[in-house]
Design an enzyme around this catalytic site. Structure first.
Site, PDB file in Angstrom:
ATOM      1  N   ARG A 120      24.285  20.835   7.736  1.00  0.00           N
ATOM      2  CA  ARG A 120      23.299  20.020   7.031  1.00  0.00           C
ATOM      3  C   ARG A 120      23.777  18.577   6.872  1.00  0.00           C
ATOM      4  O   ARG A 120      23.001  17.647   6.910  1.00  0.00           O
ATOM      5  CB  ARG A 120      23.018  20.635   5.659  1.00  0.00           C
ATOM      6  CG  ARG A 120      22.305  19.697   4.761  1.00  0.00           C
ATOM      7  CD  ARG A 120      21.531  20.250   3.593  1.00  0.00           C
ATOM      8  NE  ARG A 120      21.774  21.577   3.134  1.00  0.00           N
ATOM      9  CZ  ARG A 120      20.995  22.618   3.407  1.00  0.00           C
ATOM     10  NH1 ARG A 120      19.948  22.456   4.196  1.00  0.00           N
ATOM     11  NH2 ARG A 120      21.264  23.791   2.900  1.00  0.00           N
ATOM     12  N   TYR A 121      25.062  18.409   6.631  1.00  0.00           N
ATOM     13  CA  TYR A 121      25.619  17.075   6.379  1.00  0.00           C
ATOM     14  C   TYR A 121      26.288  16.563   7.657  1.00  0.00           C
ATOM     15  O   TYR A 121      26.689  17.352   8.511  1.00  0.00           O
ATOM     16  CB  TYR A 121      26.674  17.159   5.274  1.00  0.00           C
ATOM     17  CG  TYR A 121      26.167  17.578   3.917  1.00  0.00           C
ATOM     18  CD1 TYR A 121      25.441  16.697   3.123  1.00  0.00           C
ATOM     19  CD2 TYR A 121      26.444  18.845   3.418  1.00  0.00           C
ATOM     20  CE1 TYR A 121      25.007  17.072   1.859  1.00  0.00           C
ATOM     21  CE2 TYR A 121      26.007  19.231   2.149  1.00  0.00           C
ATOM     22  CZ  TYR A 121      25.296  18.336   1.375  1.00  0.00           C
ATOM     23  OH  TYR A 121      24.874  18.710   0.126  1.00  0.00           O
ATOM     24  N   ARG A 124      30.342  17.882   7.968  1.00  0.00           N
ATOM     25  CA  ARG A 124      30.888  19.168   7.545  1.00  0.00           C
ATOM     26  C   ARG A 124      29.898  20.304   7.759  1.00  0.00           C
ATOM     27  O   ARG A 124      28.682  20.100   7.744  1.00  0.00           O
ATOM     28  CB  ARG A 124      31.317  19.115   6.082  1.00  0.00           C
ATOM     29  CG  ARG A 124      30.269  18.679   5.090  1.00  0.00           C
ATOM     30  CD  ARG A 124      30.996  18.081   3.883  1.00  0.00           C
ATOM     31  NE  ARG A 124      30.138  17.812   2.738  1.00  0.00           N
ATOM     32  CZ  ARG A 124      29.354  16.745   2.638  1.00  0.00           C
ATOM     33  NH1 ARG A 124      29.268  15.886   3.628  1.00  0.00           N
ATOM     34  NH2 ARG A 124      28.629  16.546   1.558  1.00  0.00           N
ATOM     35  N   CYS A 133      30.433  40.899  -0.889  1.00  0.00           N
ATOM     36  CA  CYS A 133      31.235  40.331  -1.978  1.00  0.00           C
ATOM     37  C   CYS A 133      31.880  41.473  -2.747  1.00  0.00           C
ATOM     38  O   CYS A 133      31.463  42.619  -2.623  1.00  0.00           O
ATOM     39  CB  CYS A 133      30.353  39.541  -2.936  1.00  0.00           C
ATOM     40  SG  CYS A 133      29.519  38.166  -2.130  1.00  0.00           S
ATOM     41  N   CYS A 137      26.487  38.731  -7.976  1.00  0.00           N
ATOM     42  CA  CYS A 137      25.946  37.900  -9.052  1.00  0.00           C
ATOM     43  C   CYS A 137      24.430  37.949  -8.954  1.00  0.00           C
ATOM     44  O   CYS A 137      23.878  37.677  -7.889  1.00  0.00           O
ATOM     45  CB  CYS A 137      26.407  36.462  -8.897  1.00  0.00           C
ATOM     46  SG  CYS A 137      28.152  36.314  -8.493  1.00  0.00           S
ATOM     47  N   CYS A 140      22.481  35.095  -7.242  1.00  0.00           N
ATOM     48  CA  CYS A 140      23.066  34.596  -5.994  1.00  0.00           C
ATOM     49  C   CYS A 140      22.060  33.832  -5.130  1.00  0.00           C
ATOM     50  O   CYS A 140      20.984  34.325  -4.816  1.00  0.00           O
ATOM     51  CB  CYS A 140      23.634  35.756  -5.183  1.00  0.00           C
ATOM     52  SG  CYS A 140      24.291  35.210  -3.589  1.00  0.00           S
ATOM     53  N   ARG A 142      22.269  33.213  -2.061  1.00  0.00           N
ATOM     54  CA  ARG A 142      22.074  33.840  -0.750  1.00  0.00           C
ATOM     55  C   ARG A 142      21.708  35.312  -0.868  1.00  0.00           C
ATOM     56  O   ARG A 142      22.031  36.110   0.007  1.00  0.00           O
ATOM     57  CB  ARG A 142      23.326  33.654   0.109  1.00  0.00           C
ATOM     58  CG  ARG A 142      23.364  32.287   0.671  1.00  0.00           C
ATOM     59  CD  ARG A 142      24.398  31.997   1.693  1.00  0.00           C
ATOM     60  NE  ARG A 142      24.604  30.570   1.565  1.00  0.00           N
ATOM     61  CZ  ARG A 142      25.670  30.001   1.033  1.00  0.00           C
ATOM     62  NH1 ARG A 142      26.685  30.741   0.638  1.00  0.00           N
ATOM     63  NH2 ARG A 142      25.729  28.699   0.909  1.00  0.00           N
ATOM     64  N   ASP A 301      19.351  27.461  -8.043  1.00  0.00           N
ATOM     65  CA  ASP A 301      18.448  27.312  -6.909  1.00  0.00           C
ATOM     66  C   ASP A 301      17.198  28.156  -7.147  1.00  0.00           C
ATOM     67  O   ASP A 301      17.235  29.126  -7.902  1.00  0.00           O
ATOM     68  CB  ASP A 301      19.154  27.751  -5.621  1.00  0.00           C
ATOM     69  CG  ASP A 301      20.286  26.805  -5.264  1.00  0.00           C
ATOM     70  OD1 ASP A 301      20.124  25.589  -5.480  1.00  0.00           O
ATOM     71  OD2 ASP A 301      21.341  27.275  -4.788  1.00  0.00           O
ATOM     72  N   ASP A 338      20.810  21.208  -5.762  1.00  0.00           N
ATOM     73  CA  ASP A 338      20.752  21.346  -4.312  1.00  0.00           C
ATOM     74  C   ASP A 338      19.262  21.243  -3.991  1.00  0.00           C
ATOM     75  O   ASP A 338      18.477  22.091  -4.427  1.00  0.00           O
ATOM     76  CB  ASP A 338      21.356  22.691  -3.881  1.00  0.00           C
ATOM     77  CG  ASP A 338      22.174  22.566  -2.608  1.00  0.00           C
ATOM     78  OD1 ASP A 338      21.870  21.657  -1.802  1.00  0.00           O
ATOM     79  OD2 ASP A 338      23.093  23.371  -2.400  1.00  0.00           O
ATOM     80  N   LYS A 345      23.109  18.424  -1.797  1.00  0.00           N
ATOM     81  CA  LYS A 345      23.404  18.352  -3.229  1.00  0.00           C
ATOM     82  C   LYS A 345      23.204  16.925  -3.732  1.00  0.00           C
ATOM     83  O   LYS A 345      23.738  15.992  -3.148  1.00  0.00           O
ATOM     84  CB  LYS A 345      24.844  18.795  -3.473  1.00  0.00           C
ATOM     85  CG  LYS A 345      25.104  20.233  -3.058  1.00  0.00           C
ATOM     86  CD  LYS A 345      26.576  20.586  -3.175  1.00  0.00           C
ATOM     87  CE  LYS A 345      26.859  21.986  -2.687  1.00  0.00           C
ATOM     88  NZ  LYS A 345      26.716  22.169  -1.236  1.00  0.00           N
TER      89      LYS A 345
END
Ligand SMILES: *Cc1c(COP(=O)(O)O)cnc(C)c1O
Ligand code: SF4
Length: 393
Positions: A120-121, A124, A133, A137, A140, A142, A301, A338, A345
């Site tokens: 996206r950037y 990076r 995981c 959470c 989450c 994702r 998000d 974000d 971000k």
């Protein structure tokens, strides 16, 4: 006891698992095998509220439930409002889908040149190396792919992703995430790190992981040796509440630090968990004591079924304002949103500037007092300051 009052204590111990031999307890594979993943298992230890029962039964369609015994001990089983409980035990709110929410709220899939790589950037990439995981959470970002409860069938293509990075010299920074990269075996992780280290234009390698928090036993001396060998490897851990800052997490952070891994923390601003200036202050101070620098505080998000966690952005700004000046700048995370759809971000800050003109900037300090900083220089020539006599050699 309040987590903001007791500043000196580090929570520790085997809690409900007193009978488990320490050698098992401290073995990360034992912790993984003994995760709480079903309603029957959970109800052996605690009474769920109606909201939680419905949430747990629904979790298999959204994001699986899993809680390591180590982390389960941090839940207050008598308090439905426990901030740890809210993060890990599903609630019926997850079934409520709001119009503005999306499965892929950050448009990550659209920005993926190869499966599992988000570019996206300019300089990076985000490299998603697994969809699993140690624990899940409930908020989450994702959850569309993590745990595979929604049949996304995520299959990262390591070779393809590595070849993409090799072929793109502008990628100087690689962030390994997922899922949780530290759930990979030492061997797989070492393979990935050695491949990335061998790419001359990759200058900065970091890992985003909640494993030190859910499963500090995973931070073994062998793993630390790998980080030493391919270092500098930076790491962002993910702690949301001071209660998560246990003696075990502190020790894991020490092992990482001593292996040369600089540590940052990313928190998500969550309703009823950490949307309070005093809780946030207790958290960031504990982080500093563990050698962890607070990095980002995320606005939630807009993922499907997440609205019960959403905090008003004005509250987030108020929390940051309550920190700045009242504690060291080292402790203050950058609050970000974000941008929905994939804008990256964006920092959200309290406004201290009242006015900027060609002549001056007028601003307020943390106490609300007004100050002026002149932008124009006004030379003063006087007998006490004889500018014309100055000889510049
Ligand atoms: C968060 C993120 C990064 C890393 O951003 P930093 O501000 O450098 O921490 C990189 N790529 C994507 C897609 C991200 O979401
Ligand atoms: S550890 Fe990270 S990726 Fe895994 S469930 Fe939590 S927020 Fe999602």
């Amino acid at each position: 006891m309040s987590y903001t009052e007791d500043r000196s204590r580090w929570f520790e111990g085997q809690g409900l698992w007193q009978q488990t031999p320490a050698s098992d307890w401290n073995d990360w594979t034992w912790q993984l095998k003994n995760r709480l993943t079903s309603i029957e298992h959970l109800e052996k230890y605690m009474t769920l509220t109606a909201e939680e029962r419905a949430g747990v039964l629904f979790a298999g369609h959204k994001l699986a439930m899993a809680i390591t015994p180590y982390f389960f001990n941090l839940i207050d089983r008598n308090d439905p409002n426990c901030p740890i409980r809210k993060q890990l035990i599903p609630r019926s709110g997850e079934m409520v889908i709001s119009a503005e929410e999306q499965l892929d709220s950050l448009g990550e899939d659209e920005h993926s040149p190869v499966p599992g790589l988000v570019h996206r950037y300019p300089d990076r990439v985000l490299f998603l190396v697994t969809d699993r995981c140690a624990a899940y959470c409930r908020y989450c970002t994702r959850s569309r792919l993590v745990s595979n409860a929604q049949d996304y069938n995520f299959h990262p293509e390591y070779e393809q992703a590595l070849r993409y990075i090799e072929a793109h010299p502008e990628v100087r920074d690689v962030l390994l995430s997922g899922g949780d990269p530290l759930l990979l075996s030492d061997k797989k992780l070492e393979h990935l790190l050695s491949r990335l280290r061998a790419i001359p234009h990759v200058e900065f390698i970091r890992i985003g992981s909640r494993i030190p928090v859910f499963l500090p036993q995973r931070i073994t001396p062998e793993l630390c040796e790998i980080f030493k060998k391919y270092g500098p490897i930076w790491m962002s851990i993910h702690v949301n509440h001071p209660k998560e800052a246990t003696a075990e997490l502190k020790a894991a952070c020490e092992r990482l630090s001593f292996a040369g891994v600089p540590l940052g923390n990313q928190s998500v601003l969550l309703k009823g968990v950490n949307d309070d200036a005093e809780v946030m202050k207790a958290l960031i101070h504990r982080l500093l004591r563990m050698r962890v620098r607070p990095y980002y505080l995320y606005q939630m998000d807009l993922i499907t079924g997440g609205s019960h966690f959403k905090v008003d952005v004005r509250k987030g700004i108020e929390i940051i304002r309550a920190l700045r000046g009242h504690t060291t700048g080292y402790a203050i995370p950058q609050y970000v949103i974000d941008a929905p759809g994939g804008g990256g971000k964006v920092p959200i800050n309290p406004d201290y500037v009242e006015k900027i003109t060609d002549d001056e900037v007028v601003f307020r300090n943390y106490e609300g007092k007004t100050f002026h900083y002149p932008l124009k220089s006004t030379p003063v020539v006087s007998p006490a300051n004889p500018v014309e006599n100055v000889v510049i050699e």
